[in-house]
Design a protein around this motif. Structure first.
Motif, short mmCIF file in Angstrom:
data_model
loop_
_atom_site.label_atom_id
_atom_site.label_comp_id
_atom_site.label_asym_id
_atom_site.label_seq_id
_atom_site.Cartn_x
_atom_site.Cartn_y
_atom_site.Cartn_z
N UNK A 69 -9.59 -15.08 -0.88
CA UNK A 69 -8.20 -14.85 -0.49
C UNK A 69 -8.20 -13.79 0.59
N UNK A 70 -7.35 -14.00 1.60
CA UNK A 70 -7.18 -12.97 2.62
C UNK A 70 -5.87 -12.26 2.31
N UNK A 71 -5.96 -11.01 1.94
CA UNK A 71 -4.87 -10.11 1.56
C UNK A 71 -4.20 -10.57 0.25
N UNK A 72 -3.71 -9.56 -0.48
CA UNK A 72 -3.08 -9.85 -1.77
C UNK A 72 -1.76 -9.09 -1.88
N UNK A 73 -0.71 -9.63 -1.26
CA UNK A 73 0.60 -8.97 -1.35
C UNK A 73 1.12 -8.94 -2.79
N UNK A 106 -1.96 -6.10 -4.59
CA UNK A 106 -2.43 -6.93 -5.69
C UNK A 106 -3.94 -6.95 -5.86
N UNK A 107 -4.64 -6.24 -4.99
CA UNK A 107 -6.11 -6.38 -4.97
C UNK A 107 -6.75 -5.99 -6.29
N UNK A 108 -6.40 -4.82 -6.82
CA UNK A 108 -7.10 -4.36 -8.03
C UNK A 108 -6.84 -5.26 -9.23
N UNK A 109 -5.59 -5.71 -9.38
CA UNK A 109 -5.29 -6.61 -10.51
C UNK A 109 -6.01 -7.94 -10.35
N UNK A 110 -6.06 -8.45 -9.14
CA UNK A 110 -6.71 -9.74 -8.92
C UNK A 110 -8.22 -9.63 -9.11
N UNK A 111 -8.79 -8.50 -8.70
CA UNK A 111 -10.21 -8.26 -8.93
C UNK A 111 -10.50 -8.22 -10.43
N UNK A 112 -9.63 -7.50 -11.16
CA UNK A 112 -9.83 -7.38 -12.61
C UNK A 112 -9.74 -8.74 -13.29
N UNK A 113 -8.84 -9.60 -12.79
CA UNK A 113 -8.63 -10.90 -13.42
C UNK A 113 -9.73 -11.90 -13.08
N UNK A 119 -12.37 -11.36 -2.07
CA UNK A 119 -11.08 -10.86 -1.58
C UNK A 119 -11.34 -10.16 -0.25
N UNK A 120 -10.69 -10.64 0.81
CA UNK A 120 -10.86 -10.06 2.14
C UNK A 120 -9.59 -9.31 2.51
N UNK A 121 -9.75 -8.06 2.89
CA UNK A 121 -8.60 -7.20 3.21
C UNK A 121 -8.52 -6.98 4.71
N UNK A 122 -7.33 -7.14 5.29
CA UNK A 122 -7.17 -6.93 6.74
C UNK A 122 -6.82 -5.49 7.11
N UNK A 123 -5.93 -4.86 6.32
CA UNK A 123 -5.54 -3.49 6.64
C UNK A 123 -4.86 -2.84 5.45
N UNK A 124 -4.60 -1.55 5.57
CA UNK A 124 -4.32 -0.74 4.38
C UNK A 124 -2.87 -0.79 3.88
N UNK A 125 -1.97 -1.43 4.59
CA UNK A 125 -0.56 -1.40 4.15
C UNK A 125 -0.39 -2.05 2.78
N UNK A 126 0.51 -1.43 1.99
CA UNK A 126 0.74 -1.87 0.61
C UNK A 126 1.03 -3.36 0.49
N UNK A 127 1.82 -3.87 1.44
CA UNK A 127 2.22 -5.28 1.32
C UNK A 127 1.05 -6.24 1.56
#
Ligand code: ZN
Ligand code: FE
Length: 255
Positions: free
Chosen positions: A29-33, A64-71, A52-60
């Protein structure tokens, strides 16, 4: 075999994207709003998340990254330069680094401007580029941290990609972006044709944040800063492209 891609609308106007390598079964997934729409899209496709691929640090884009990683146990990739303000990274990336998804190799492009440390992910064999809040459909991200020159340099790198590259950006700002584009480049027939098609596309449920680079180059005013007729219209004959870009970006800030 090219990657399969699904755009996942999140929040009010964000997009996450799923990419799936049919050979290896790996899915990123690219970004997890937010988590729920991403999980629902994974379930619908029958894919299990591995990355999980992250583009930049903004909350939006990361909330969801940590919850999705945990799941899911997925591994997280993001910019080394932003490691201090991103969720914990399994893979810290610099420009030119490779992201592998099964047999597909993606590359990391620094597209600073909206933020410093913003990266894009390019999967050249599948002609997919995930640009988040750098190059956006009919627009580009607001300059919260970077300078106009930085954003122009970032856009210039993206403009060098093949025209059939699908640009997958972070938000659907198509209505506002169309109004602005028309205000600065009203006599562009490709632009008016694109805008005329947009309502029908929106009604048909097409992801408005996804468009080919070729169409963007013909219609996105920020990618047309080097066009002589546009320079002339804005009283900037002979000006450097980056100056014209800065002028247009400034107009958008107060539009
Ligand atoms: Zn952002
Ligand atoms: Fe954003």
């Amino acid at each position: 075999m090219p990657l399969k891609m699904r755009a996942v609308p999140c929040l009010s106007d964000n997009y996450a994207y799923l990419i799936h390598d049919p050979e290896s079964g790996r899915t990123a997934v690219i970004d997890v709003p937010e988590v729920a729409p991403v999980q629902a899209a994974l379930a619908e496709a029958g894919w299990s998340l591995t990355d999980i691929l992250i583009t930049h640090h903004h909350d939006d884009h990361i909330q969801g990254v940590d919850d999705l990683r945990a799941a899911t146990g997925a591994k997280v990739w993001g910019a080394a330069a932003d490691a201090h303000r991103l969720p914990a990274l399994d893979h810290a990336l610099n420009e030119g680094d490779t992201v592998t998804l099964g047999s597909e190799r993606g590359s990391v492009i620094d597209v600073s401007g909206h933020t410093v440390g913003h990266i894009a992910f390019l999967f050249p064999d599948s002609r997919l580029a995930f640009t988040a809040d750098s190059l956006m459909a009919l627009g580009c991200g607001r300059l919260f941290e970077g300078t106009p020159d930085q954003m122009w340099a970032s856009l210039t790198k993206l403009m060098a990609l093949p025209d059939d590259t699908l640009i997958c950006s972070g938000h659907d700002y198509s209505k506002g972006n169309a109004a602005f584009a028309l205000s600065v480049d009203p006599d562009n027939p490709d632009l008016t044709a694109r805008i005329a098609q947009m309502d029908a596309d929106r009604d048909a449920g097409k992801p408005m944040a996804v468009v080919t680079l070729g169409v963007e180059k013909a219609t996105n005013p920020f990618l047309r800063a080097g066009q002589d007729y546009l320079k002339e219209r804005h009283g900037m004959q002979g000006a450097e492209d980056r100056k014209v870009f800065a002028h247009l970006r400034g107009l958008k800030d107060t539009f």
